[in-house]
Design a protein around this motif. Structure first.
Motif, PDB file in Angstrom:
ATOM      1  N   VAL A  10     -52.054  24.776  45.820  1.00 10.07           N
ATOM      2  CA  VAL A  10     -53.111  25.838  45.667  1.00 10.07           C
ATOM      3  C   VAL A  10     -54.520  25.791  45.186  1.00 10.07           C
ATOM      4  O   VAL A  10     -55.226  24.208  44.467  1.00 10.07           O
ATOM      5  CB  VAL A  10     -52.950  26.586  44.204  1.00 10.07           C
ATOM      6  N   CYS A  11     -55.728  26.332  45.733  1.00 13.88           N
ATOM      7  CA  CYS A  11     -57.305  25.892  44.950  1.00 13.88           C
ATOM      8  C   CYS A  11     -57.036  26.336  44.168  1.00 13.88           C
ATOM      9  O   CYS A  11     -57.224  27.096  44.079  1.00 13.88           O
ATOM     10  CB  CYS A  11     -58.289  26.814  46.314  1.00 13.88           C
ATOM     11  N   MET A  12     -58.271  24.770  44.188  1.00 14.69           N
ATOM     12  CA  MET A  12     -58.945  25.346  41.982  1.00 14.69           C
ATOM     13  C   MET A  12     -59.773  26.217  41.669  1.00 14.69           C
ATOM     14  O   MET A  12     -59.659  27.112  42.865  1.00 14.69           O
ATOM     15  CB  MET A  12     -59.711  23.804  41.411  1.00 14.69           C
ATOM     16  N   GLY A  13     -58.657  27.094  40.344  1.00 17.26           N
ATOM     17  CA  GLY A  13     -59.805  28.945  40.350  1.00 17.26           C
ATOM     18  C   GLY A  13     -58.768  29.513  40.593  1.00 17.26           C
ATOM     19  O   GLY A  13     -58.487  30.877  40.016  1.00 17.26           O
ATOM     20  N   ASN A  14     -57.714  29.670  41.445  1.00 15.34           N
ATOM     21  CA  ASN A  14     -56.669  30.341  41.884  1.00 15.34           C
ATOM     22  C   ASN A  14     -55.316  30.520  40.644  1.00 15.34           C
ATOM     23  O   ASN A  14     -55.038  29.263  40.803  1.00 15.34           O
ATOM     24  CB  ASN A  14     -56.776  30.165  43.030  1.00 15.34           C
ATOM     25  N   SER A  15     -54.976  31.477  41.350  1.00 17.08           N
ATOM     26  CA  SER A  15     -53.508  31.038  40.038  1.00 17.08           C
ATOM     27  C   SER A  15     -52.605  31.217  41.381  1.00 17.08           C
ATOM     28  O   SER A  15     -52.583  31.562  42.143  1.00 17.08           O
ATOM     29  CB  SER A  15     -53.364  32.477  39.533  1.00 17.08           C
ATOM     30  N   LEU A  16     -50.972  30.932  40.466  1.00 17.57           N
ATOM     31  CA  LEU A  16     -49.437  30.056  41.243  1.00 17.57           C
ATOM     32  C   LEU A  16     -48.681  30.646  40.925  1.00 17.57           C
ATOM     33  O   LEU A  16     -48.405  30.394  38.970  1.00 17.57           O
ATOM     34  CB  LEU A  16     -49.766  28.480  41.801  1.00 17.57           C
ATOM     35  N   ASN A  17     -47.511  31.484  41.324  1.00 14.82           N
ATOM     36  CA  ASN A  17     -46.470  31.976  40.490  1.00 14.82           C
ATOM     37  C   ASN A  17     -45.460  31.249  41.103  1.00 14.82           C
ATOM     38  O   ASN A  17     -45.324  31.454  42.126  1.00 14.82           O
ATOM     39  CB  ASN A  17     -46.577  33.537  40.970  1.00 14.82           C
ATOM     40  N   LEU A  18     -45.215  30.811  40.059  1.00 14.20           N
ATOM     41  CA  LEU A  18     -43.972  30.087  40.402  1.00 14.20           C
ATOM     42  C   LEU A  18     -42.839  30.497  39.670  1.00 14.20           C
ATOM     43  O   LEU A  18     -42.141  31.226  38.787  1.00 14.20           O
ATOM     44  CB  LEU A  18     -43.526  28.495  38.969  1.00 14.20           C
ATOM     45  N   VAL A  19     -41.667  31.041  40.794  1.00 15.07           N
ATOM     46  CA  VAL A  19     -40.463  31.502  40.284  1.00 15.07           C
ATOM     47  C   VAL A  19     -39.275  30.234  40.238  1.00 15.07           C
ATOM     48  O   VAL A  19     -39.145  29.765  41.696  1.00 15.07           O
ATOM     49  CB  VAL A  19     -40.228  32.284  41.183  1.00 15.07           C
ATOM     50  N   GLY A  20     -38.544  29.465  39.045  1.00 17.38           N
ATOM     51  CA  GLY A  20     -37.331  28.919  39.257  1.00 17.38           C
ATOM     52  C   GLY A  20     -35.448  30.010  39.692  1.00 17.38           C
ATOM     53  O   GLY A  20     -35.926  31.442  38.875  1.00 17.38           O
ATOM     54  N   THR A  21     -35.469  29.336  39.807  1.00 23.37           N
ATOM     55  CA  THR A  21     -33.864  30.322  39.743  1.00 23.37           C
ATOM     56  C   THR A  21     -32.877  28.662  38.858  1.00 23.37           C
ATOM     57  O   THR A  21     -32.998  28.292  39.676  1.00 23.37           O
ATOM     58  CB  THR A  21     -33.991  30.253  41.740  1.00 23.37           C
ATOM     59  N   SER A  22     -31.965  29.550  38.794  1.00 21.75           N
ATOM     60  CA  SER A  22     -30.891  29.027  38.416  1.00 21.75           C
ATOM     61  C   SER A  22     -29.610  29.865  38.855  1.00 21.75           C
ATOM     62  O   SER A  22     -29.030  30.760  39.094  1.00 21.75           O
ATOM     63  CB  SER A  22     -30.832  29.192  36.297  1.00 21.75           C
ATOM     64  N   GLN A  23     -28.151  28.509  38.732  1.00 23.06           N
ATOM     65  CA  GLN A  23     -27.074  28.898  38.619  1.00 23.06           C
ATOM     66  C   GLN A  23     -26.344  28.584  38.100  1.00 23.06           C
ATOM     67  O   GLN A  23     -26.295  27.340  37.193  1.00 23.06           O
ATOM     68  CB  GLN A  23     -26.258  28.475  40.242  1.00 23.06           C
ATOM     69  N   GLY A  24     -24.949  29.241  37.469  1.00 24.25           N
ATOM     70  CA  GLY A  24     -23.583  28.390  36.687  1.00 24.25           C
ATOM     71  C   GLY A  24     -23.539  29.115  35.325  1.00 24.25           C
ATOM     72  O   GLY A  24     -24.708  30.273  35.827  1.00 24.25           O
ATOM     73  N   GLY A  25     -23.517  28.362  34.254  1.00 25.96           N
ATOM     74  CA  GLY A  25     -23.458  29.804  32.963  1.00 25.96           C
ATOM     75  C   GLY A  25     -24.823  29.638  32.132  1.00 25.96           C
ATOM     76  O   GLY A  25     -24.303  28.436  31.383  1.00 25.96           O
ATOM     77  N   VAL A  26     -25.809  30.319  32.596  1.00 27.13           N
ATOM     78  CA  VAL A  26     -26.818  30.374  32.255  1.00 27.13           C
ATOM     79  C   VAL A  26     -27.131  30.646  30.805  1.00 27.13           C
ATOM     80  O   VAL A  26     -26.837  32.301  30.923  1.00 27.13           O
ATOM     81  CB  VAL A  26     -28.021  29.887  33.087  1.00 27.13           C
ATOM     82  N   VAL A  27     -27.253  30.695  29.828  1.00 29.65           N
ATOM     83  CA  VAL A  27     -27.920  31.203  28.049  1.00 29.65           C
ATOM     84  C   VAL A  27     -29.425  31.620  28.832  1.00 29.65           C
ATOM     85  O   VAL A  27     -30.091  32.627  28.175  1.00 29.65           O
ATOM     86  CB  VAL A  27     -27.058  30.055  27.125  1.00 29.65           C
ATOM     87  N   SER A  28     -30.167  30.695  28.649  1.00 28.55           N
ATOM     88  CA  SER A  28     -31.677  30.848  28.658  1.00 28.55           C
ATOM     89  C   SER A  28     -32.393  29.739  29.264  1.00 28.55           C
ATOM     90  O   SER A  28     -32.029  29.130  30.180  1.00 28.55           O
ATOM     91  CB  SER A  28     -32.071  30.706  27.042  1.00 28.55           C
ATOM     92  N   VAL A  29     -33.796  30.083  30.386  1.00 24.51           N
ATOM     93  CA  VAL A  29     -34.743  29.248  30.430  1.00 24.51           C
ATOM     94  C   VAL A  29     -35.998  29.213  29.616  1.00 24.51           C
ATOM     95  O   VAL A  29     -36.194  30.067  28.923  1.00 24.51           O
ATOM     96  CB  VAL A  29     -34.942  29.804  32.089  1.00 24.51           C
ATOM     97  N   GLN A  30     -36.518  27.892  30.641  1.00 25.22           N
ATOM     98  CA  GLN A  30     -37.824  27.780  30.372  1.00 25.22           C
ATOM     99  C   GLN A  30     -38.610  26.960  31.358  1.00 25.22           C
ATOM    100  O   GLN A  30     -38.335  26.087  31.857  1.00 25.22           O
ATOM    101  CB  GLN A  30     -37.767  26.706  28.598  1.00 25.22           C
TER     102      GLN A  30
END
Length: 197
Positions: A10-30
């Motif tokens: 990404v160009c410096m100074g611009n924001s980027l939205n990261l989207v994580g995905t998970s599978q299985g018996g997930v209780v929490s994410v970070q």
């Protein structure tokens, strides 16, 4: 299973939205930032940016009975610094060369009066005062803009004679557009070349 996504840039100074995905018996994410491992989000989504260029890596963690981690690296490309040059003044009918710096490619707007809108140094021949804006693009696709004003002043127009005899013809002598030339010096000569005033 934690999935952070593919490395990106990404160009410096611009924001980027990261989207994580998970599978299985997930209780929490970070989301965590490397190398400090500081937590920057407790949700699947996080918006990241950087005020400096370089590569920053982020970890998406999925916690359950078992834990999984995935890393994504974001390269922050430097912004180009566009410079359209200094403002310039020309007399109508004349031209000037613009000189932009700062990038790999250049696009000038508006196109009116320009010899070429895709080079760094087009010839400008506007009929009226015009502000040209150049968009500079770096090889990484980052852009920056700057503007230059080309002021067009009219050519002085004046009659070449005066007969102040009160007959209503050429009794006054008006120099059109003299106000556009604040440092002008006016000298009046007779027909034999002798300066009178």
């Amino acid at each position: 299973v934690a999935i952070a996504g593919n490395d990106t840039s990404v160009c410096m100074g611009n924001s980027l939205n990261l989207v994580g995905t998970s599978q299985g018996g997930v209780v929490s994410v970070q989301w965590l930032e490397l190398p400090s491992m500081n937590v920057i989000s407790n949700t699947n989504n996080v918006t990241v940016n950087s005020a400096s260029s370089g590569t920053v890596c982020y970890v998406f963690a999925a916690y359950g009975v078992c834990n999984d981690f995935d890393t994504i690296c974001v390269t922050y490309n430097p912004q180009p610094i566009a410079n359209a040059g200094i403002d310039v003044t020309i007399v109508e009918g004349n031209s000037t060369q613009l000189n932009a710096t700062g990038g790999g490619t250049y696009v000038w707007t508006p196109s009116t009066g320009l010899s070429d809108t895709t080079i760094s140094n087009p010839i400008a021949n506007p009929m009226v005062t015009t502000t040209y804006t150049v968009t500079v693009t770096s090889p990484d696709g980052c852009t920056s803009q700057d503007s230059v004003k080309v002021t067009v002043i009219p050519t002085i127009r004046f009659p070449d004679g005066i007969t102040p005899n009160g007959d209503g013809k050429n009794d006054t002598w008006v120099i059109d557009y003299i106000d556009q030339y604040p440092d002008a010096i006016v000298q009046i000569y007779n027909r034999w070349g002798e300066m009178l005033f």
